[in-house]
Scaffold this motif. Structure first.
Motif, short mmCIF file in Angstrom:
data_model
loop_
_atom_site.label_atom_id
_atom_site.label_comp_id
_atom_site.label_asym_id
_atom_site.label_seq_id
_atom_site.Cartn_x
_atom_site.Cartn_y
_atom_site.Cartn_z
N CYS A 21 0.85 -1.19 0.00
CA CYS A 21 0.00 0.00 0.00
C CYS A 21 0.88 1.24 0.00
CB CYS A 21 -0.92 0.01 1.22
SG CYS A 21 -2.22 1.26 1.06
N GLY A 68 -4.29 -4.48 0.48
CA GLY A 68 -3.35 -3.55 -0.10
C GLY A 68 -4.07 -2.55 -1.01
N ASN A 97 -7.79 3.48 -2.12
CA ASN A 97 -7.57 4.69 -1.33
C ASN A 97 -7.57 5.93 -2.22
OD1 ASN A 97 -4.95 4.90 -2.48
ND2 ASN A 97 -4.02 3.79 -0.78
N ASN A 157 -15.76 5.14 2.51
CA ASN A 157 -15.60 4.38 3.75
C ASN A 157 -14.80 5.20 4.74
OD1 ASN A 157 -16.88 2.14 2.75
ND2 ASN A 157 -15.00 1.02 2.28
N ILE A 186 -17.44 3.16 9.56
CA ILE A 186 -17.07 1.78 9.92
C ILE A 186 -16.52 1.74 11.34
CG2 ILE A 186 -15.67 -0.23 9.24
CD1 ILE A 186 -15.29 0.95 6.53
N GLU A 187 -17.01 0.80 12.13
CA GLU A 187 -16.40 0.58 13.45
C GLU A 187 -14.97 0.08 13.24
OE1 GLU A 187 -20.36 -1.15 15.80
OE2 GLU A 187 -18.71 -2.47 15.32
N MET A 189 -11.72 -2.04 13.61
CA MET A 189 -11.46 -3.45 13.95
C MET A 189 -9.99 -3.61 14.37
SD MET A 189 -13.49 -5.31 10.83
CE MET A 189 -13.12 -4.15 9.54
N THR A 324 -4.11 -5.03 5.44
CA THR A 324 -3.52 -4.99 4.10
C THR A 324 -3.16 -6.40 3.61
OG1 THR A 324 -2.03 -3.71 2.71
CG2 THR A 324 -1.07 -4.59 4.72
N GLY A 328 -9.39 -5.60 3.10
CA GLY A 328 -10.48 -5.09 3.93
C GLY A 328 -11.76 -4.95 3.13
N1 SAM Z 1 -6.15 0.26 -0.14
C1 SAM Z 1 -7.55 0.15 -0.35
C2 SAM Z 1 -8.31 1.18 0.45
O1 SAM Z 1 -7.68 1.91 1.22
O2 SAM Z 1 -9.51 1.26 0.29
C3 SAM Z 1 -8.13 -1.24 -0.12
C4 SAM Z 1 -7.65 -2.01 1.08
S1 SAM Z 1 -8.09 -1.33 2.66
C5 SAM Z 1 -7.36 -2.55 3.73
C6 SAM Z 1 -9.82 -1.64 2.68
C7 SAM Z 1 -10.63 -0.98 3.75
O3 SAM Z 1 -10.30 -1.52 5.00
C8 SAM Z 1 -10.42 0.52 3.85
O4 SAM Z 1 -11.66 1.16 3.72
C9 SAM Z 1 -9.89 0.70 5.25
O5 SAM Z 1 -10.34 1.89 5.81
C10 SAM Z 1 -10.45 -0.52 5.96
N2 SAM Z 1 -9.69 -0.87 7.15
C11 SAM Z 1 -8.38 -1.12 7.26
N3 SAM Z 1 -8.04 -1.39 8.53
C12 SAM Z 1 -9.17 -1.29 9.26
C13 SAM Z 1 -9.46 -1.44 10.63
N4 SAM Z 1 -8.52 -1.73 11.52
N5 SAM Z 1 -10.75 -1.27 11.02
C14 SAM Z 1 -11.71 -0.96 10.13
N6 SAM Z 1 -11.49 -0.80 8.81
C15 SAM Z 1 -10.23 -0.96 8.37
#
Ligand code: SAM
Length: 328
Positions: A21, A68, A97, A157, A186-187, A189, A324, A328
């Protein structure tokens, strides 16, 4: 059609195409020291297309590309094009992102991408830097504008975090006033690479987020959720867009869960909170035929945890992975 041991049809695959990422969101991964995997450990595009065909034959019709960050993987667009040509896959969604995404939006439109989830936790540039540890707000905004211009449905999100972006909730809600966008809170995690979850963040659960918005908008109205929706959805009278809340930590939506996941290394997960139950990359590289792999998938789905709590309880180790590495 794939049906799990709790009678839930499975028709949705979330495909994490890379673990890399270009942001370092603190709730997702540590600032430094994250070990990205060497390329040979990742599924190749060819392998991913084969896995998607295998799932399509089993009844999966929707694929979400995630990571990622999907756009840091080279040649992602030719891959998406080939994915869109697989028979029976009739919905492709994307989570990004938005940092590198804007130039690809016209092609995404042309490929018929169904919708894009754009991750954005604040509208304030300085806070964006504090959360993501990168100064890229302007590029993300460009992607947002381009998605709107090209009329690709956008869902934003926003992870809700105490002491970080609570004062951003109402500005994010306000975004849906003039723009036809779904803003989803989103809560948080525990998938941040360390397993910990800030106690204060635990308090920002679905009811508390809703109450906070209701205080400003007492006439907010519940609308019907789509089948298998992870968000509880609302409309504010007069607003063009909508508001959603995803109880990702409270896990109240598991009863209708229709999704499974493939990690960048080919790990098959039947629940976000559970461990990998099968490695499909290994099966492919060991030379197994599609039928054998399908049998293994069916068998894993017949042992699916009832919900995210049971999946977490069944783990052999505590959650300590970064989102990642899961998608997610
Ligand atoms: N890089 C892309 C992005 O940022 O959308 C896709 C992967 S990212 C892991 C996917 C989603 O997971 C994102 O919306 C991110 O905010 C969410 N995410 C990552 N870690 C998180 C956590 N600890 N709790 C809640 N949502 C999480």
């Amino acid at each position: 059609m794939l049906i799990d041991n709790h009678g839930r049809p499975i028709n949705y695959l979330r495909l994490a195409v890379t673990d890399r990422c270009n942001l370092r969101c603190f709730y997702c991964m540590p600032q430094e020291g994250i070990q990205f995997l060497p390329k040979p450990h990742l599924l190749t595009y060819e392998e991913m297309l084969r896995v998607c065909s295998i799932f399509a034959e089993l009844g999966v019709s929707k694929v979400r590309i995630t990571g990622g960050e999907p756009f840091v993987r080279k040649d992602i667009m030719p891959f998406i094009r080939k994915l869109s040509e697989i028979e029976h896959i009739n919905k492709i969604n994307l989570t990004t992102n938005g940092v590198l995404t804007a130039p690809f939006v016209p092609e995404l439109k042309q490929l018929g991408i169904h919708s894009v989830n754009l991750s954005l936790d604040t509208l304030d540039k300085d806070k964006f830097f504090a959360i993501t540890r990168r100064n890229e707000f302007d590029l993300v905004w460009k992607t947002f504008e381009s998605l709107l211009t090209h009329q690709i449905p956008v869902k934003i999100n926003t992870v809700v975090m105490a002491n970080k972006n609570i004062e951003d909730i109402l500005p994010m809600v306000a975004l849906s006033k003039e723009l036809d966008v779904a803003v989803r809170f989103i809560e948080e995690m525990p998938f941040n690479g360390e397993g910990r979850r800030n106690e204060a963040d635990s308090q920002w659960n679905f009811p508390k987020i809703l109450a906070y918005i209701q205080k400003e908008y007492p006439d907010i109205q519940k609308v019907e959720d789509e089948p298998n929706s992870t968000s509880y959805n609302y409309k504010i009278p007069g607003f063009k867009g909508s508001i959603g809340i995803i109880a990702a930590y409270s896990r109240t939506f598991c009863g209708t869960c229709n999704r499974v996941r493939l990690t960048p290394t080919g790990g098959f997960r039947t629940c976000l909170y559970g461990e990998e139950v099968l490695n499909i990359k290994d099966l492919i590289r060991e030379g197994y035929e599609n039928e054998y792999i399908q049998d293994k998938i069916i068998s894993s789905i017949s042992k699916r945890a009832k919900n995210g709590f049971e999946a977490e309880q069944n783990r052999s180790n505590q959650i300590n992975e970064s989102m990642t590495t899961i998608g997610g």
